[in-house]
Design a protein around this motif. Structure first.
Motif, short mmCIF file in Angstrom:
data_model
loop_
_atom_site.label_atom_id
_atom_site.label_comp_id
_atom_site.label_asym_id
_atom_site.label_seq_id
_atom_site.Cartn_x
_atom_site.Cartn_y
_atom_site.Cartn_z
N ASN A 28 87.34 92.59 70.71
CA ASN A 28 88.45 93.56 70.32
C ASN A 28 89.74 92.81 69.66
O ASN A 28 90.01 92.01 69.79
N CYS A 29 89.99 93.54 68.49
CA CYS A 29 91.24 92.95 67.81
C CYS A 29 92.14 94.18 67.50
O CYS A 29 91.96 95.14 67.21
N ASN A 44 92.46 89.42 73.88
CA ASN A 44 93.20 89.57 74.92
C ASN A 44 93.93 87.84 75.08
O ASN A 44 94.70 87.82 76.05
N ASN A 45 93.39 87.20 74.36
CA ASN A 45 93.58 85.59 74.53
C ASN A 45 94.12 84.82 73.40
O ASN A 45 94.43 83.70 73.53
#
Length: 80
Positions: A28-29, A44-45
């Motif tokens: 996901n971006c 998310n990281n």
């Protein structure tokens, strides 16, 4: 006095979310565009900041280093 380009909202400002192929997998971006700045969060990281240059190129200005292919893909998704 501010110039018009400083006060007018940039074209297509807002938040975007899409899938990107990164490090051998689909993740996901999330991208938030505000004027000539893109704030990117991948999986998310991974966080990065990109700036849109006058010639339309994207240049990374902060955060985790992104691959050129990822920057090119983000550019196509956000700027067309």
């Amino acid at each position: 006095m501010k110039e018009d380009k400083d006060t007018a909202p940039a074209e297509r400002d807002g938040k975007y979310e899409f899938e990107i192929h990164y490090s051998g997998r689909e993740v996901n971006c999330k991208v938030e565009k505000e004027q000539n700045k893109l704030t990117v969060q991948i999986d998310n990281n991974i966080n990065a900041e990109l700036s849109i240059q006058e010639d339309g190129c994207l240049v990374q200005t902060g955060g985790n280093e992104l691959a050129d292919s990822a920057i090119d893909y983000i550019k196509k998704r956000i700027l067309g």
